[in-house]
Scaffold this motif. Structure first.
Motif, mmCIF file in Angstrom:
data_model
loop_
_atom_site.group_PDB
_atom_site.id
_atom_site.type_symbol
_atom_site.label_atom_id
_atom_site.label_comp_id
_atom_site.label_asym_id
_atom_site.label_seq_id
_atom_site.Cartn_x
_atom_site.Cartn_y
_atom_site.Cartn_z
ATOM 1 N N HIS A 1 41.688 28.408 36.803
ATOM 2 C CA HIS A 1 40.922 29.645 36.718
ATOM 3 C C HIS A 1 41.703 30.924 36.823
ATOM 4 O O HIS A 1 41.202 31.969 37.175
ATOM 5 C CB HIS A 1 39.973 29.789 37.805
ATOM 6 C CG HIS A 1 38.886 28.584 37.570
ATOM 7 N ND1 HIS A 1 37.981 27.912 38.534
ATOM 8 C CD2 HIS A 1 39.045 27.368 36.613
ATOM 9 C CE1 HIS A 1 37.435 26.719 38.186
ATOM 10 N NE2 HIS A 1 37.901 26.453 36.822
ATOM 11 N N ARG A 2 42.999 30.825 36.536
ATOM 12 C CA ARG A 2 43.932 32.136 36.586
ATOM 13 C C ARG A 2 44.105 33.025 35.199
ATOM 14 O O ARG A 2 44.460 34.102 35.235
ATOM 15 C CB ARG A 2 44.939 31.853 37.112
ATOM 16 C CG ARG A 2 45.150 31.246 38.433
ATOM 17 C CD ARG A 2 44.234 32.052 39.510
ATOM 18 N NE ARG A 2 44.999 33.428 39.729
ATOM 19 C CZ ARG A 2 45.786 33.774 40.869
ATOM 20 N NH1 ARG A 2 45.733 32.658 41.902
ATOM 21 N NH2 ARG A 2 46.298 34.838 40.893
ATOM 22 N N ARG A 3 43.737 32.194 34.326
ATOM 23 C CA ARG A 3 43.888 32.852 32.938
ATOM 24 C C ARG A 3 42.883 32.518 31.968
ATOM 25 O O ARG A 3 42.425 31.711 31.774
ATOM 26 C CB ARG A 3 45.167 32.384 32.366
ATOM 27 C CG ARG A 3 46.493 32.951 33.168
ATOM 28 C CD ARG A 3 47.746 32.434 32.573
ATOM 29 N NE ARG A 3 47.777 30.926 32.283
ATOM 30 C CZ ARG A 3 48.234 30.334 31.443
ATOM 31 N NH1 ARG A 3 48.271 30.935 30.302
ATOM 32 N NH2 ARG A 3 47.975 29.122 31.306
ATOM 33 N N LEU A 4 42.596 33.573 31.189
ATOM 34 C CA LEU A 4 41.691 33.491 30.181
ATOM 35 C C LEU A 4 41.954 33.722 28.680
ATOM 36 O O LEU A 4 42.985 34.480 28.420
ATOM 37 C CB LEU A 4 40.456 34.670 30.337
ATOM 38 C CG LEU A 4 39.182 34.737 29.797
ATOM 39 C CD1 LEU A 4 38.431 33.361 30.244
ATOM 40 C CD2 LEU A 4 38.392 35.873 30.030
ATOM 41 N N SER B 1 33.349 34.739 35.093
ATOM 42 C CA SER B 1 32.506 34.336 34.283
ATOM 43 C C SER B 1 31.861 35.494 33.565
ATOM 44 O O SER B 1 31.618 35.774 32.155
ATOM 45 C CB SER B 1 31.207 33.607 34.717
ATOM 46 O OG SER B 1 31.801 32.442 35.237
ATOM 47 N N LEU B 2 31.370 36.387 34.406
ATOM 48 C CA LEU B 2 30.774 37.619 33.798
ATOM 49 C C LEU B 2 32.101 38.554 33.025
ATOM 50 O O LEU B 2 31.468 39.354 31.889
ATOM 51 C CB LEU B 2 30.204 38.602 35.005
ATOM 52 C CG LEU B 2 28.988 38.128 35.457
ATOM 53 C CD1 LEU B 2 28.558 39.171 36.543
ATOM 54 C CD2 LEU B 2 27.865 38.254 34.420
ATOM 55 N N LEU B 3 33.205 38.415 33.264
ATOM 56 C CA LEU B 3 34.410 39.025 32.554
ATOM 57 C C LEU B 3 34.498 38.409 31.194
ATOM 58 O O LEU B 3 34.509 39.161 30.249
ATOM 59 C CB LEU B 3 35.565 38.822 33.357
ATOM 60 C CG LEU B 3 36.701 39.647 32.835
ATOM 61 C CD1 LEU B 3 36.688 40.936 32.264
ATOM 62 C CD2 LEU B 3 38.158 39.221 33.252
ATOM 63 N N ALA B 4 34.485 37.029 31.204
ATOM 64 C CA ALA B 4 34.492 36.421 30.073
ATOM 65 C C ALA B 4 33.484 36.791 29.200
ATOM 66 O O ALA B 4 33.412 36.984 27.886
ATOM 67 C CB ALA B 4 34.453 34.815 30.032
ATOM 68 N N GLN C 1 38.558 36.711 40.979
ATOM 69 C CA GLN C 1 38.717 35.351 41.615
ATOM 70 C C GLN C 1 37.506 34.754 41.577
ATOM 71 O O GLN C 1 37.465 33.342 41.358
ATOM 72 C CB GLN C 1 39.373 35.255 42.974
ATOM 73 C CG GLN C 1 40.929 35.561 42.890
ATOM 74 C CD GLN C 1 41.618 34.498 41.685
ATOM 75 O OE1 GLN C 1 41.288 33.553 41.823
ATOM 76 N NE2 GLN C 1 42.351 35.198 40.919
ATOM 77 N N THR C 2 36.214 35.430 42.030
ATOM 78 C CA THR C 2 35.032 34.785 42.264
ATOM 79 C C THR C 2 34.474 34.167 40.826
ATOM 80 O O THR C 2 34.911 34.760 39.804
ATOM 81 C CB THR C 2 33.824 35.865 42.540
ATOM 82 O OG1 THR C 2 33.723 36.840 41.741
ATOM 83 C CG2 THR C 2 34.260 36.303 44.065
ATOM 84 N N PRO C 3 34.093 32.812 40.981
ATOM 85 C CA PRO C 3 33.555 32.265 39.605
ATOM 86 C C PRO C 3 32.595 33.252 38.863
ATOM 87 O O PRO C 3 32.774 33.200 37.762
ATOM 88 C CB PRO C 3 33.021 31.126 39.989
ATOM 89 C CG PRO C 3 33.460 30.697 41.449
ATOM 90 C CD PRO C 3 34.046 32.057 42.044
#
Ligand code: NA
Ligand code: NA
Lengths: 524, 114, 945, 137, 89, 168
Positions: F133-136, F112-115, F106-108
């Motif tokens: 911000h729940r799905r990529l 971002s780091l996951l993406a 959940q943290t921005p």
């Protein structure tokens, strides 16, 4: 260590920075600071003119590096003269700008004003070609800001053209300076002159080409045919105070030619000695004719004055192109005259334009300007001065130039062109004056429309502003230069003669620039 | 030995850089091309940077590790660039090869303005 | 200096002072200005008087002061007989005109202005006649043109006054310019502009190749001023002036200035066939034309105007004869014409005043209304007709005599001169008769606006005096006119005058016969006037000079407009094409003007594959920018490629600093272009002018070729740059190993100072430019697709924030090492600016501005201040501006490090770059109306005024 | 290499010139930018081309590239940037005020000349009223 | 060995540059071109580092670093332009 | 009070350490002067830019982070080779795919780091993040088994990242 040569550059720079910070203190504070700085500059520059009269080249090694490695500022009679003219013109323009609240019509007027002086004085004093480029850019960018100050459609378009043309000019400047450096290996004007003097025959072609390219760059600034197309619109559409200040802008170009080409391609330059002069003379004559046509074809007073400025700079080019100390001296005299009077005339044109209400400065029968006798008299005065009629300084300047042209191969051509152009300008100015001041709509018709009804408020408002005493003072101050130039023609021509001779004395210039030693005991 | 390692790293780097550009050149649609440069070049440039690091660390008396910084920069920025480019491509509805598989609730992504 | 050694300039300048006094006096009392003017005139006369005795004793007075020695322009005055004669005429008739005008002017006319103009004119005239320096004379000459313009246009609300004054100015002012050219050339030949020298150099001048041009130029001045054919036409139109002005200008002064000049230069220029043909020809034509035209004028002043033209022609013809005796006659007639013509004009003014019209067809039988005036008029007109016992008769007899002599001396063809002269005399008699008969007799007045009556006594006194003079001279010439005529003639001829007799009776000789014939035929012609007038008025081919003049002017103006607009089209491209074309010509002519090989023999660097490829890409990208320029975003991408590869060129050829700068600037430029492109059309419409496109291609290819030649011409040659000094002194003198940086902050610090001022100006200028400008933000892209609603993608936001401190660190790194390794304030500043811009880009204006609570004005100001102060400090220490100092310090723990003032300078550079760059980009970002709204909603106005 | 760099400079300049001669402001800006690249390379090349000899004083090095043109180019780049920025903003302003991005003289219809009309009889004059008003405020 | 390999590496990078540039020319659309430009930047980093190796000079490192930074900024600016038009809003 | 002072002076201690290291890396030196200068800068820059960091970054488990980094680096190397083969081979056989990854993190910063990680590891690019911000949205160059790929991403990258960056 005397810092004389540096102060004309430093003073406006420091003032500019202070004025920028004074932004928080409001426009009144900025006005005061600006006035103070410009007045200080006037005093300083007059002192410099006095100092320069000794005839020595005051060389200032900026950064304490010896020429040709560091950048030198050179104060001689010519540069002192240019600085003095600039500061006087600037003072009048500033007073006018303040009196008419021009400075309030946009941001940063006072900063731009100081920094354009910084650029101008830098250009006048520097002894280095690339540094000249830098100062050119400074004064240009400041001039863009000032030119566009206040906004408006035509001003914006004129500004756009002006900016683009000058950007092209900057590009050409770099090509020219680059090529010169590529062959001569130096940027210092004096050093360039030395190297041109000992240039092997095989290298002459490149230097000749680059020299002409550089001439072209200066010619754009000096508004020489066919490069002057930026001028009429820019001068016509900018605010009066700025247009007045711009009267010096074209002179910067001429000055650069005198300084750079006069030194580098002086008498010792072998085959290249004065090789560019016929171009200046010939194109100067064409410019003069074109300017005369322009003066006649102008649709409004400000446009007409713009072409008069073109004519004056053309006359100046002719004087330079004659290539004698005597002619140059005449040219310098004419330069003083034309710069100050043209500046005043732009201001006057604006006053007339304001006074005529909705008729502005258009050449058509309109309302009488408030104080028509005084304003009309000033117009006549300026017209006489600008068209080179006696007894004012324009005539003296023109006679000085023509007298210097008499032994030139092209003397009859020069005489014809200068006089025919002068004639056309006299005719044009007489017509404009007649239209603006004689053919007025009588006072009793002003506030009444055709059917006898009293005009609306808007109409009455459109009938022009009353005279502004302070702006009038600025104009008169500039115009006073003309009788002064006549009355004190002897000392002034003595000065210009001496300046011209100093200018032609390349050996002296080179010697003083190259031999000035930096202070010892640098960093321990 | 070092020389050989350097040579290998340089070759690897150049090779992967090339692969990235080949991908960019020949892959059939934008989204697939996106994979070439953003990945192969990270390793490509990475390997060359390591080579540089080694070379200068050993050719001079001091360690030369600042090349890591370029890598760090690239590792942070390359995905952001890719992300934004992909987002832009999605936004302008750029064409994709027909065989692209779609999985999940994708209809909302097709509309660029969510 | 005694008074008598400087009275001449005082005399000449006094009226100018009077021109200031008169309006001032008028502001106290209207009439006071008239008395002031009269007093000034009298005073001038009084100041002149003491010198007269010397002149009559045959001496020439010269009083001179140096003015502009460089060109021989001296403030020099001269009084000889000729000058004295004219001065007396100018002052004497001037005084009479002032008295007359005091009564003539209407109450609504501004007297102060009138007398100011009149005195200015008087001063200018005195200046002409009293000048010893011929350049000074030209000064006064042109001033008469100017002041006559003012006088003629005095009633400016009348269209004919405006037109007439313009015509006079154009013709006489233009002639003055020709005169100036002639005088300059004359002075150049003689080697002096002093009249004494010029008069002594007649032989030299006449034998010089430039004699004819000089003669023509000077005569252009003469003919235009004294209304000689074909420049005569301005004079009748100048009649729109108030009558006192006409009386003054067209009797004794303005038109006589030309005649004066003929007399002045007579010893220098006369005596050649060219002189005789030109001067004589013009004089004869003018004489005839004027006399003929005068008869047919119905306007009283028109008649006098043409009669004036005719008499001026007569005098000119006399000078054209070129003999001494002819000159005597000419001088004599100058005096006589001045007296009778001045009085006639004054009479005309009285009639005009009293009747309200000047139309002789309506004015009849005035004798009974204005008996006194009528008597004066008749005497004066008789003098004009050349009736015996009046002064006109005497000089006319001499004139006839000279005409006959000329016919006798010259070729047989010249017999027609006496004949034509007689014809002219016939007309003179006829028009004089008309002036008397048609006005004072000839029945009753028709339909006059006013009932005439005698004017005030004092208005007639001037006329009385003039008419008395006519009589006195006509009857007792030897006792009245002889002395002054003698000295005037002597001064004119510059030798002893010939023997001449001023007797009234010379016996029955041929001249007398001619006079008698003229009188008789004149009466006959007048008797047939009705038929003649009818014939004249219905003639279709009226040659109206005004129409010709105006059409010529209009042609010149049309030409001006055509030429001006053809060159100044208001098109930027046109201007640019001229500049580029000129640059090509300049470069080319530079190369071909001297014979030198194009290329040198320097050894060149071989090309490698990667460079070739990079160059290829650079070239293609550049060309593609052109090809694709109509798709603007694409063109921006292409520019990006060009910029990148340009940086690579710098990397390749040992210029890391440049590469860094170029890269940073490149990106900032692209951002700028994108910011702008948002508001602009996304495509450029095609230009459908094929011709222009091909012209532009030619221009661009030529400029490319030119640049390539220039580059190769340099690159194939060796050179000896001053750079060795920089390389050698960078470390010991500048304290840095990065020579480029040391040059920037030290050797050439002034350049850098100017450069940051440029950047600061760009920032401030842009700020000023964008004040109040709001542009519409399009809601969709060019293809109609609405913008994405995700204005700040989160992933970009988060990661760029992560980058921010990193980039700042890099900026500091680049800054600190700049003195020794690639880097420096510029590049660091750009990196820091880009770091900030990235924040704006990722997070938006509001977000970033809230966190970046720094006014960029302040940053720019601080930067400039620091850079300037660095320079000033060195001045404080007694060194030149921007002198740097550096030293190495050793601190515990830290070790040895360098402290250099150049670093402080570089901090200034850094700050200006950051401030200006951020200000520029952010101001652009705030441009859209959407951004504006957001700002207003948040009440967040900092930085925007 | 000299020929190659000269060719590059030539092409950049020629492209720049061509774009500068277009009638719209955006291509003009692009053209001036290209020309700036061209002239910067030119000025740089005037110090002659050297490979691997940056002007950074090093005890190991004996030959250096000419540092002066590099310093000049650096200055020129920054100045050109300032100028270009100003031009771009001005172009926007012009676009906002004039309603299009023409740089040719044609678009302001009201200042077309009354062809061949003598100014004496002229009653209408093309001088922009808004300009005066802008100054008055 | 490095000296022998470097020309090969340069050649490979040259081909990379060429291919990326061809993609840039071919497009067919803006995202593709932006991607190609981004790739050119990455290629340039490799090229500059390689040049540093070739010349044995560490002076080119900053250029590589800056290409990385600036390439990134250019790419996101262009992408944001496609997304929003207003890149600083 | 004192603690407050420290948090103001050192808003992001981790960042300070990283910047300090970076300074030393940049200068290729461990000279005392640079250590001091680097420290000053490493304190000064976070202090000056603290406003740009709205939320605190708290690394919960440094060891997990380290292990994660190693895994990612390894994956990058391996996947690079795979992708190279894919690119150089017949592109017609590739099976590209778009797929959604439901996010647990959940943290921005974590998102971002996951993406970022997804994009860095070859073969996948994170293309978009949903408005909530729940799905990529992820694009893969070649996937046979999409649910498997999603699972792989979540297990291998999201879990450790979630562990490291949890909101405080
Ligand atoms: Na009658
Ligand atoms: Na915006």
């Amino acid at each position: 260590m005397t810092h004389l040569a540096a102060w004309p550059v430093l003073l406006p720079l420091i003032a500019g920075v202070i004025v920028l910070f004074a932004r928080a203190g409001g426009v009144q504070l900025q006005r005061m600071l600006n006035l103070l700085a410009v007045s200080g500059l006037v005093v300083l520059s007059i002192a410099l003119v006095k100092v320069s009269q000794a005839g020595t080249n005051e060389v200032y090694l900026a950064g304490n590096w010896q020429a040709p490695f560091g950048i030198v500022l050179v104060l001689d009679q010519l540069s002192a003269l240019m600085v003095a003219i600039t500061s006087m013109l600037a003072l009048a323009a500033l007073v006018y700008a303040i009196a008419t609240d021009t400075d309030k019509k946009g941001a940063h007027f006072h900063v731009l004003f100081q920094l354009i002086i910084f650029g101008l004085n830098g250009a006048f004093l520097t002894g280095d070609v690339f540094n000249l480029f830098v100062f050119f850019e400074v004064l240009l960018l400041a001039s863009y800001g000032l030119l566009l100050h206040g906004g408006g459609r035509l001003r914006t378009r004129a500004g756009l053209h002006y900016v683009i043309i000058n950007l092209l000019g900057a590009t050409l400047f770099l090509f020219a300076v680059g090529a010169l450096y590529g062959v001569l290996g130096t940027l210092n004007i004096a050093d360039m002159a030395l190297r041109v003097a000992s240039l092997p025959q095989g290298e002459v072609g490149v230097v000749a080409a680059a020299g002409l390219l550089l001439l072209l760059v200066f010619a754009i600034k000096a508004a020489m045919f066919p490069l002057y197309l930026w001028l009429p619109a820019a001068y016509t559409h900018t605010s009066a105070a700025v247009a007045a200040l711009f009267a010096i802008m074209t002179k910067v170009g001429v000055y650069a030619i005198i300084r750079v080409h006069g030194t580098v391609f002086g008498a010792d330059a072998g085959v290249l000695a004065g090789y560019y002069m016929p171009w200046i003379l010939g194109l100067g004559l064409i410019t003069l004719m074109m300017a005369a046509f322009g003066v006649m074809a102008a649709r409004g007073l400000r446009e007409q004055v713009a072409y008069l400025v073109l004519a004056s700079v053309a006359t100046l080019l002719v004087a330079v192109g004659l290539n004698t100390p005597m002619a140059l001296s005449a040219g310098l005299y004419y330069l003083i005259h034309s710069t100050l009077i043209a500046g005043g005339m732009f201001l006057l044109a604006d006053m007339i334009s304001r006074g005529r209400g909705r008729f502005e400065d258009r050449f058509e029968s309109g309302y009488a300007v408030p104080g028509i006798i005084l304003v009309g008299g000033m117009f006549m005065f300026a017209a006489v001065a600008m068209t080179g009629m006696p007894p004012l300084s324009g005539f003296i300047g023109k006679v000085l130039i023509l007298n210097a042209s008499l032994d030139h191969l092209w003397s009859s051509l020069i005489l014809s062109v200068v006089l025919v152009a002068g004639f056309m300008m006299i005719v044009s100015m007489a017509r404009s004056g007649s239209l603006l001041f004689y053919q007025v709509i009588p006072a009793n018709e002003v506030n009444h429309s055709a059917n006898g009804k009293v005009g609306t408020t808007a109409e009455i408002n459109a009938t022009g502003e009353p005279l502004n005493r302070i702006s009038m003072l600025a104009v008169i101050a500039l115009f006073m230069a003309s009788p002064m130039l006549v009355l004190f023609a002897q000392p002034i021509t003595a000065f210009t003669e001496s300046a011209a001779r100093q200018q032609y004395d390349n050996k002296g210039y080179i010697e003083s620039v190259m031999s000035t030693q930096p202070l010892q005991e640098r960093s321990e | 030995m070092l020389d050989w390692i350097l040579a290998a790293l340089v070759l690897i780097g150049a090779f992967f850089t090339l692969v990235g550009s080949i991908g960019l050149y020949k892959l059939p649609d934008f989204y697939m091309r996106l994979h070439g440069p953003t990945k192969a070049t990270t390793l490509g440039v990475g390997a060359i940077l390591i080579a540089s690091m080694l070379y200068f660390s050993f050719s001079t008396d001091a360690a030369s590790l600042h090349e890591i910084l370029v890598t760090l920069f690239l590792f942070i920025t390359a995905p952001v660039s890719a992300h934004l480019m992909a987002k832009a491509a999605l936004h302008v509805n750029i064409q994709q090869v027909a065989r692209t598989q779609r999985y999940g609730d994708l209809h909302q992504w097709d509309k660029p303005s969510e | 200096m005694t008074f008598l050694s400087s009275n001449l300039p005082i005399v000449a300048l006094l009226p100018f002072a009077g021109a200031i006094v008169a309006p001032w006096a008028a502001s106290i009392n209207r009439l006071a200005s008239a008395w002031a003017a009269a007093a000034i005139t009298l005073l001038a006369f009084a100041l002149l008087a003491p010198s007269m005795a010397m002149v009559f004793a045959g001496e020439t007075l010269v009083q001179s002061w140096s003015w502009i020695p460089a060109i021989g322009l001296e403030f020099a005055f001269r009084l000889d007989g000729l000058a004295l004669l004219f001065a007396i005429l100018i002052l004497g008739i001037g005084l009479l005109v002032i008295i007359y005008a005091r009564y003539y002017l209407y109450t609504k006319d501004s007297m102060g202005r009138f007398f100011a103009y009149l005195l200015t004119f008087m001063g200018s005239m005195l200046g002409i006649v009293l000048s010893e320096n011929i350049l000074l004379m030209v000064v006064f000459w042109e001033m008469t043109s100017l002041s006559s313009f003012l006088l003629i246009s005095y009633w400016q609300h009348h269209a004919d006054a405006r037109e007439g004054s313009m015509m006079a100015l154009v013709i006489t002012g233009g002639g003055g310019l020709a005169l100036l050219a002639g005088v300059l050339m004359l002075g150049n030949i003689v080697g002096s502009y002093n009249l004494s020298d010029v008069l002594a150099a007649g032989e030299l001048v006449r034998s010089h190749v430039l004699y004819l041009p000089i003669l023509i130029l000077i005569l252009l001045g003469v003919f235009t001023k004294s209304a000689q054919f074909p420049f005569h036409f301005w004079l009748p139109h100048a009649m729109a002036a108030p009558t006192p002005v006409s009386a003054y200008l067209h009797s004794a002064t303005m038109v006589k200035a030309g005649i004066f000049l003929l007399a002045r230069f007579f010893p220098v220029l006369s005596g050649t066939p060219e002189w005789s043909w030109i001067v004589g020809g013009a004089g004869l034509t003018t004489l005839l034309l004027g006399a003929y035209m005068a008869l047919f004028q119905h306007d009283l002043k028109g008649l006098l105007a043409y009669s004036t033209i005719s008499h001026l022609g007569l005098i000119t013809l006399l000078f054209g004869f070129g003999t001494k005796m002819a000159a005597v006659a000419a001088i004599f007639h100058i005096i006589n014409h001045a007296t009778f013509k001045a009085s006639l004009f004054m009479v005309a003014g009285i009639i005009d005043h009293e009747t309200g019209t000047r139309d002789m067809r309506r004015i009849n039988g005035l004798l009974k209304y204005l008996p006194h005036t009528a008597v004066l008029a008749m005497i004066a007109a008789a003098a004009m007709a050349g009736v015996p016992l009046l002064n006109g008769f005497l000089s006319k007899e001499m004139f006839f005599d000279q005409a006959l002599l000329a016919a006798a001396d010259a070729s047989p063809l010249m017999w027609f001169v006496p004949l034509l002269v007689t014809v002219a005399a016939v007309f003179a008699v006829a028009y004089s008769l008309r002036f008397i008969h048609d006005v004072f007799f000839n029945g009753e007045p028709i339909d006059l606006p006013k009932t005439p009556g005698e004017p005030p006594r004092f208005m007639k006194i001037p006329i009385d005096l003039l008419v008395i003079t006519c009589l006195a001279v006509g009857i007792f010439p030897a006792f009245t006119i002889a002395p002054i005529l003698a000295v005037a003639v002597a001064a004119t001829l510059q030798t002893s005058p010939p023997q001449y007799s001023l007797a009234i009776w010379h016996g029955f000789n041929l001249p007398l016969m001619m006079s008698i014939v003229a009188l008789a035929l004149g009466v006959v012609v007048y008797m047939f006037r009705r038929g003649l007038f009818a014939w004249y008025d219905h003639r279709v081919d009226h040659l109206d000079a005004r129409i010709i003049f105006n059409s010529v002017l209009e042609r010149i103006e049309q030409l001006s407009i055509v030429v001006t607009r053809a060159f100044d089209k208001g098109s930027l491209q046109h201007a640019l094409a001229w500049i580029i074309g000129s640059a090509f010509v300049a470069g080319l002519s530079g190369f071909i003007s001297v014979s030198a090989p194009l290329l040198g023999h320097r050894e060149l660097i071989p090309v490698d594959g990667v460079s070739l490829l990079a160059a290829f890409i650079l070239i293609i990208a550049s060309i593609m920018t052109v090809v694709l320029h109509r798709q603007r975003l694409l063109a921006v991408v292409m520019i990006g490629v060009v910029g990148l590869f340009a940086s690579l060129v710098f990397v390749k050829f040992s210029a890391p600093d440049l590469a860094l700068t170029q890269l940073s600037v490149e990106i900032v430029t692209i951002i700028l272009l994108l910011l702008a492109l948002y508001y602009l059309p996304q495509t450029t419409p095609a230009e459908n002018a094929r011709l222009r496109t091909s012209r532009d291609i030619v221009i661009s290819v030529l400029s490319g070729v030119g640049v390539m030649i220039l580059a190769m011409a340099v690159l194939t040659r060796d050179y000896m740059p001053i750079s060795e000094f920089f390389l050698a002194n960078s470390v010991p003198g500048g304290g840095g190993t990065n020579v480029v940086n040391v040059i920037l902050v030290d050797f050439r610090g002034t350049d850098t100072l100017g450069e940051i001022v440029v950047l600061a100006l760009a920032g401030l200028g842009i700020f000023a430019l964008l004040q109040g400008l709001k542009l519409h933000a399009p809601g969709q892209d060019a293809s109609g697709l609405p913008w994405s609603r995700d204005n700040h993608p989160q992933i970009m936001q988060i990661l760029t924030r992560l980058l921010f401190p990193l980039m700042l660190m890099v900026a500091v790194f680049i800054f600190i090492r700049g003195h020794n390794l690639p880097g420096g304030g510029f590049i660091a500043g750009l990196i820091a600016a880009v770091a900030l811009i990235v924040q704006y880009l990722a997070n938006g204006l509001l977000w970033t501005d809230e966190r970046l609570r720094v006014d960029m004005h302040w940053v720019i100001g601080c930067g400039l201040l620091i850079a300037t102060l660095t320079g000033l400090v060195s001045m404080g220490l007694g060194y030149p501006f921007l002198t740097t100092a550096f030293t190495y310090l050793t601190w515990p723990v830290v070790g040895k490090f360098e402290v250099a003032s150049a670093i402080a300078f570089d901090v200034g550079v850094f700050l200006v770059v950051v401030g200006a760059t951020v200000m520029i980009l952010v101001q652009l970002g705030k441009l859209s109306d959407v951004s504006h709204q957001q700002y207003q909603q948040h009440g967040f106005q900092r930085g925007a005024k | 290499m000299e020929w190659l760099i000269s060719l590059v400079i030539a092409v950049l300049t020629a492209s720049g010139v061509y774009l500068t001669l277009r009638a719209r402001v955006f291509p003009v800006v692009l053209g001036l930018t290209l020309m700036a690249y061209g002239v910067n390379l030119f000025l740089f090349a005037m110090g002659r081309l050297t490979i691997g000899q940056p002007a950074i004083i090093d005890s190991a090095a004996t030959v250096y590239s000419d540092p002066l043109p590099q310093a000049l180019v650096l200055t020129a780049i920054v100045i050109a940037f300032g100028m270009t920025a100003f031009l771009i903003v001005l172009a926007l302003k012009a676009c906002g005020e004039l309603g299009n991005d023409h740089v040719d003289g044609l678009p302001l219809a009201e200042d077309k000349l009354p062809a061949g009309k003598s100014r004496v009889g002229e009653t209408h004059n093309p001088i922009d009223k808004s300009q005066r008003q802008a100054d008055r405020q | 060995m490095l000296e022998t390999v470097l020309p090969i590496a340069f050649a490979l990078l040259g081909i990379s540059l060429f291919l990326s540039f061809v993609r840039l020319l071919k497009g067919p659309d803006l995202p593709n071109r932006i991607l190609a430009l981004d790739t050119l930047y990455i290629n340039a980093i490799a090229l500059v580092v390689l040049l540093g190796l070739h010349l044995g000079s560490a002076l080119y490192f900053e250029a590589a670093l800056l290409i990385a930074v600036m390439g990134f900024v250019g790419t996101i600016a262009l992408s944001k332009y496609l997304l929003r038009g207003d890149i600083i809003e | 009070m004192l603690k407050n002072f420290y948090t103001r002076l050192l808003p992001h201690p981790v960042l300070t350490v990283i910047l300090w290291l970076i300074w030393l890396l940049l200068n290729n030196t461990v000279a005392a002067g640079h250590i001091l200068l680097g420290l000053i800068l490493a304190i000064l820059i976070p202090f000056l830019t603290s406003a740009f960091w709205p939320e605190k970054v708290r690394i919960q488990s440094p060891l997990t982070l380290f292990r994660f980094l190693v895994i990612v680096l390894w994956d990058i190397v391996i996947a690079n080779m795979i992708v190279a083969k894919l690119i150089l081979g017949r592109n017609d056989d590739l099976k590209p795919a778009f797929f959604d990854v439901e996010l647990d993190i959940q943290t921005p910063l974590g998102v971002s780091l996951l993406a970022n990680t997804i994009s860095l590891t070859p073969g996948t690019v994170s293309c978009d993040l949903s408005a909530d911000h729940r799905r990529l949205l992820v694009h893969a160059l070649h996937v046979e088994d999409i649910p498997g790929a999603i699972k792989h991403i979540k297990q291998r990258y999201e879990t450790p990242l979630k562990k490291v960056f949890t909101a405080c």
